[in-house]
Scaffold this active site. Structure first.
Site, PDB file in Angstrom:
ATOM      1  N   LYS A  48      -4.710   4.098  -0.900  1.00 47.46           N
ATOM      2  CA  LYS A  48      -3.457   4.310  -1.628  1.00 47.46           C
ATOM      3  C   LYS A  48      -3.373   3.250  -2.731  1.00 47.46           C
ATOM      4  O   LYS A  48      -3.071   2.086  -2.476  1.00 47.46           O
ATOM      5  CB  LYS A  48      -2.254   4.196  -0.682  1.00 47.46           C
ATOM      6  N   GLU A  56      -3.978  -9.689   2.333  1.00 42.03           N
ATOM      7  CA  GLU A  56      -4.218 -10.687   1.273  1.00 42.03           C
ATOM      8  C   GLU A  56      -2.936 -10.724   0.456  1.00 42.03           C
ATOM      9  O   GLU A  56      -2.625  -9.767  -0.252  1.00 42.03           O
ATOM     10  CB  GLU A  56      -5.427 -10.260   0.448  1.00 42.03           C
ATOM     11  N   CYS A  67      -3.135 -13.342  -7.674  1.00 40.81           N
ATOM     12  CA  CYS A  67      -2.626 -13.925  -6.420  1.00 40.81           C
ATOM     13  C   CYS A  67      -2.971 -15.410  -6.319  1.00 40.81           C
ATOM     14  O   CYS A  67      -2.192 -16.182  -5.795  1.00 40.81           O
ATOM     15  CB  CYS A  67      -3.143 -13.153  -5.220  1.00 40.81           C
ATOM     16  N   GLU A 119       6.728 -17.058  -5.578  1.00 43.10           N
ATOM     17  CA  GLU A 119       5.672 -16.503  -6.427  1.00 43.10           C
ATOM     18  C   GLU A 119       6.313 -15.692  -7.554  1.00 43.10           C
ATOM     19  O   GLU A 119       7.021 -14.717  -7.303  1.00 43.10           O
ATOM     20  CB  GLU A 119       4.756 -15.596  -5.600  1.00 43.10           C
TER      21      GLU A 119
HETATM   22  P1  NDP Z   1       3.828  -4.716  -3.463  1.00 49.53           P
HETATM   23  O1  NDP Z   1       3.427  -5.650  -2.400  1.00 49.53           O
HETATM   24  O2  NDP Z   1       5.070  -3.957  -3.332  1.00 49.53           O
HETATM   25  O3  NDP Z   1       2.658  -3.621  -3.721  1.00 49.53           O
HETATM   26  C1  NDP Z   1       1.351  -3.657  -3.242  1.00 49.53           C
HETATM   27  C2  NDP Z   1       0.966  -2.299  -2.676  1.00 49.53           C
HETATM   28  O4  NDP Z   1       1.755  -2.018  -1.510  1.00 49.53           O
HETATM   29  C3  NDP Z   1       1.234  -1.139  -3.633  1.00 49.53           C
HETATM   30  O5  NDP Z   1       0.251  -0.145  -3.470  1.00 49.53           O
HETATM   31  C4  NDP Z   1       2.594  -0.654  -3.142  1.00 49.53           C
HETATM   32  O6  NDP Z   1       2.898   0.651  -3.534  1.00 49.53           O
HETATM   33  C5  NDP Z   1       2.418  -0.774  -1.651  1.00 49.53           C
HETATM   34  N1  NDP Z   1       3.664  -0.776  -0.901  1.00 49.53           N
HETATM   35  C6  NDP Z   1       4.930  -1.049  -1.351  1.00 49.53           C
HETATM   36  N2  NDP Z   1       5.818  -0.924  -0.341  1.00 49.53           N
HETATM   37  C7  NDP Z   1       5.127  -0.572   0.758  1.00 49.53           C
HETATM   38  C8  NDP Z   1       5.474  -0.306   2.111  1.00 49.53           C
HETATM   39  N3  NDP Z   1       6.732  -0.383   2.541  1.00 49.53           N
HETATM   40  N4  NDP Z   1       4.502   0.007   2.975  1.00 49.53           N
HETATM   41  C9  NDP Z   1       3.220   0.064   2.577  1.00 49.53           C
HETATM   42  N5  NDP Z   1       2.821  -0.149   1.312  1.00 49.53           N
HETATM   43  C10 NDP Z   1       3.755  -0.482   0.403  1.00 49.53           C
HETATM   44  O7  NDP Z   1       3.824  -5.485  -4.810  1.00 49.53           O
HETATM   45  P2  NDP Z   1       4.643  -5.095  -6.123  1.00 49.53           P
HETATM   46  O8  NDP Z   1       3.783  -4.216  -6.891  1.00 49.53           O
HETATM   47  O9  NDP Z   1       6.008  -4.579  -5.825  1.00 49.53           O
HETATM   48  O10 NDP Z   1       4.815  -6.506  -6.765  1.00 49.53           O
HETATM   49  C11 NDP Z   1       5.846  -7.355  -6.303  1.00 49.53           C
HETATM   50  C12 NDP Z   1       5.339  -8.752  -6.128  1.00 49.53           C
HETATM   51  O11 NDP Z   1       4.272  -8.750  -5.195  1.00 49.53           O
HETATM   52  C13 NDP Z   1       4.726  -9.344  -7.355  1.00 49.53           C
HETATM   53  O12 NDP Z   1       5.676  -9.824  -8.222  1.00 49.53           O
HETATM   54  C14 NDP Z   1       3.871 -10.410  -6.760  1.00 49.53           C
HETATM   55  O13 NDP Z   1       4.637 -11.527  -6.459  1.00 49.53           O
HETATM   56  C15 NDP Z   1       3.380  -9.792  -5.487  1.00 49.53           C
HETATM   57  N6  NDP Z   1       2.020  -9.218  -5.622  1.00 49.53           N
HETATM   58  C16 NDP Z   1       0.999  -9.935  -5.137  1.00 49.53           C
HETATM   59  C17 NDP Z   1      -0.285  -9.461  -5.274  1.00 49.53           C
HETATM   60  C18 NDP Z   1      -1.447 -10.229  -4.768  1.00 49.53           C
HETATM   61  O14 NDP Z   1      -2.578  -9.994  -5.192  1.00 49.53           O
HETATM   62  N7  NDP Z   1      -1.244 -11.142  -3.830  1.00 49.53           N
HETATM   63  C19 NDP Z   1      -0.589  -8.220  -5.969  1.00 49.53           C
HETATM   64  C20 NDP Z   1       0.593  -7.508  -6.415  1.00 49.53           C
HETATM   65  C21 NDP Z   1       1.836  -8.024  -6.243  1.00 49.53           C
HETATM   66  P3  NDP Z   1       3.715   0.880  -4.906  1.00 49.53           P
HETATM   67  O15 NDP Z   1       2.797   0.447  -5.965  1.00 49.53           O
HETATM   68  O16 NDP Z   1       3.960   2.306  -4.939  1.00 49.53           O
HETATM   69  O17 NDP Z   1       4.950   0.055  -4.806  1.00 49.53           O
END
Ligand code: NDP
Length: 488
Positions: free
Chosen positions: A186, A261, A295, A392
């Protein structure tokens, strides 16, 4: 067809979910937006829990089918190697899709993300033939023979973020396939395009239908359904710590194996004896690369009092000089943030910093143009209890602090719920080794800004995650151990 023409054709298609080798396009749509323009470039299917169920069933069928379960490790390795070749031969096309979808620089994708994606597949292609158990001495020698075998965990749910869309999918698919798992991927709702194209290349490589399935859609629908599905044996997730905790709860139903992660607030620590030109450059790159949407971004800078002004002035000058531009600008150095929502989030953090007394030394504003561009930003006079210091931000926003001695900086650097990475700059071996031991982080980088390698485990201490991707540990996330005991 030229890669540009291929991209045009790809974008105009009605994308669906890839389930059991077929595309399912029914249902609601999600617009895919180019963050450099704010305009829609394609649409993908908004998956449902039913779509996830179909994909999980397909993955289970494929896991049990002899075309996958009985194929030799060498054949799995060859498939992975072929996928790497296909990534390289489609480099231009993948880079164009990625920069349109994510906003980052096309040339950085071509020089960085694409070769790294191929490397990761080749690295894990090698592991497919090197999965082994052990013969173990047990307490009744001569009467019992004991050994272990490593078996694939089963169906793996892979949930990926938007900051390195292709690479994050590859980081999970390659070890999962090397281990013999089947997958439901996904991708992030903002950046699904290269994952869809990659899935086509996986099939072109000859991987049987149903081994890799892709369901696009919203995290709270598709991601949540995948995390909770009783037919999924393992979830590998990269994203926010907040969502990582939701996945942990959802996975409890059938006690899925989890690798997470998650977020970071990683320190860059500079001592006065460091090679300062390299340290200054790394401090700036550490936060402004990929617009800080990394990250392991070095989002907290700690500089020894003796060189604080010199280093911080240099980082401020770098921030001023960075050319913020769309990903197709050959001179561009920093692209847009991923979405309007994320831009608002980053703006909100900077506003909260100002309210709490931080001083904006440079940046702090969005660019007055289309798209979601934000200036490289350095905040001074920050304190540990401020949100900008503790949380973050995931944008190009750096907070800076001074220190006097090693114990003080170790304490402050560790004063975080996160522990993903830390970077230390010093010529003193004693300081380097002492900090490598004291810092609570999964990756310690000494006198280097970068440091990812497929053979080097990567993951977090504390709330930065569970498990390590890459290396043998990364493969082990997709394996389980069976102990066999044979009587005389
Ligand atoms: P999320 O953690 O929401 O998204 C990561 C993935 O998880 C996406 O595919 C997302 O889908 C999915 N997801 C969201 N909600 C759920 C759920 N309830 N159950 C299972 N999967 C889910 O990150 P965001 O994109 O919202 O970003 C928000 C913050 O997260 C950023 O500002 C940053 O701080 C952090 N982040 C950290 C990352 C890292 O590499 N450590 C990478 C990305 C974000 P969908 O895209 O549809 O929301």
């Amino acid at each position: 067809m030229s890669s540009h023409a291929e991209v045009e054709v790809f974008l105009s298609r009605k994308h669906g979910h890839l389930i059991d080798g077929a595309w399912l396009t029914a249902g609601e749509r999600i617009e895919v937006v180019n963050p450099a323009t704010g305009k829609s470039i394609a649409s993908v299917a908004a998956g449902t829990a039913e779509d996830v169920d179909k994909a999980v069933r397909a993955a289970r069928r494929a896991f049990e089918d002899a075309s996958w379960s009985a194929c030799s490790p060498s054949q799995r390795g060859r498939w992975l190697w072929t996928i790497a070749d296909l990534i390289e031969s489609h480099a231009e096309e993948l880079a164009e899709l990625e920069y349109l979808d994510n906003g980052k620089s096309r040339s950085v994708i071509l020089k960085g993300d694409i070769p790294a994606a191929a490397d990761v597949f080749r690295y894990f292609a090698g592991w497919a033939t090197k999965i082994y158990g052990q013969t173990l001495a047990v307490s009744r020698p001569g009467t019992l023979h004991a050994y272990t075998v490593k078996e694939p965990v089963g169906v793996a749910g892979l949930i990926t973020p938007w900051n390195f869309p292709l690479l994050m999918a590859v980081w999970k698919l390659a070890p999962a396939l090397a281990a013999g798992c089947t997958c439901v991927l996904k991708p992030a709702e903002e950046t699904p395009l290269t994952a869809l194209r990659l899935a086509e290349l996986v099939h072109e490589a000859g991987v049987p239908a149903g081994v890799v399935n892709v369901v696009t859609g919203y995290g709270h629908v598709v991601g949540a359904a995948l995390a909770a599905h009783p037919g999924v044996d393992k979830v590998a997730f990269t994203g926010s710590t907040e969502v990582g905790k939701l996945i942990l709860q959802a996975a409890a139903g059938n006690l899925k194996k989890l690798s997470l992660e998650l977020g970071g607030k990683s320190p860059t620590i500079i001592f006065p004896d460091a090679k300062l030109p390299a340290a200054k450059q790394a401090a700036a790159m550490g936060i402004f690369f990929n617009a800080g949407q990394v990250c392991a971004a070095g989002s907290r800078l700690f500089v020894h009092r003796a060189v604080f002004d010199e280093v911080v002035d240099s980082v401020i000058a770098s921030a001023r000089a960075i050319r913020v531009a769309p990903g197709d600008d050959p001179q561009g150095q920093m692209g847009p943030l991923i979405s309007a929502k994320h831009l608002q989030r980053v703006q909100g953090y900077v506003a909260s910093g100002r309210e709490e007394g931080a001083r904006v030394a440079v940046g702090g504003q969005r660019l007055q143009r289309e798209g979601y561009f934000f200036q490289p930003t350095v905040l001074l006079d920050t304190r540990r209890e401020m949100r900008v210091t503790a949380e973050e931000i995931f944008g190009p926003v750096l907070v800076c602090g001074q220190f006097e001695d090693l114990d003080e900086v170790a304490r402050e650097a560790n004063d975080s719920i996160y522990g993903l990475s830390a970077s230390v700059w010093t010529q003193d071996l004693n300081i380097a080794h002492t900090l490598a031991r004291k810092l609570q982080a999964g990756s310690i980088r000494i006198n280097t800004g970068g440091g990812l390698d497929p053979n080097l485990p990567f993951g977090g201490y504390k709330q930065s995650g569970w498990g390590r991707e890459f290396g043998e540990e990364g493969l082990a996330l997709y394996l389980q151990t069976k102990s066999v005991l044979i009587g005389a």
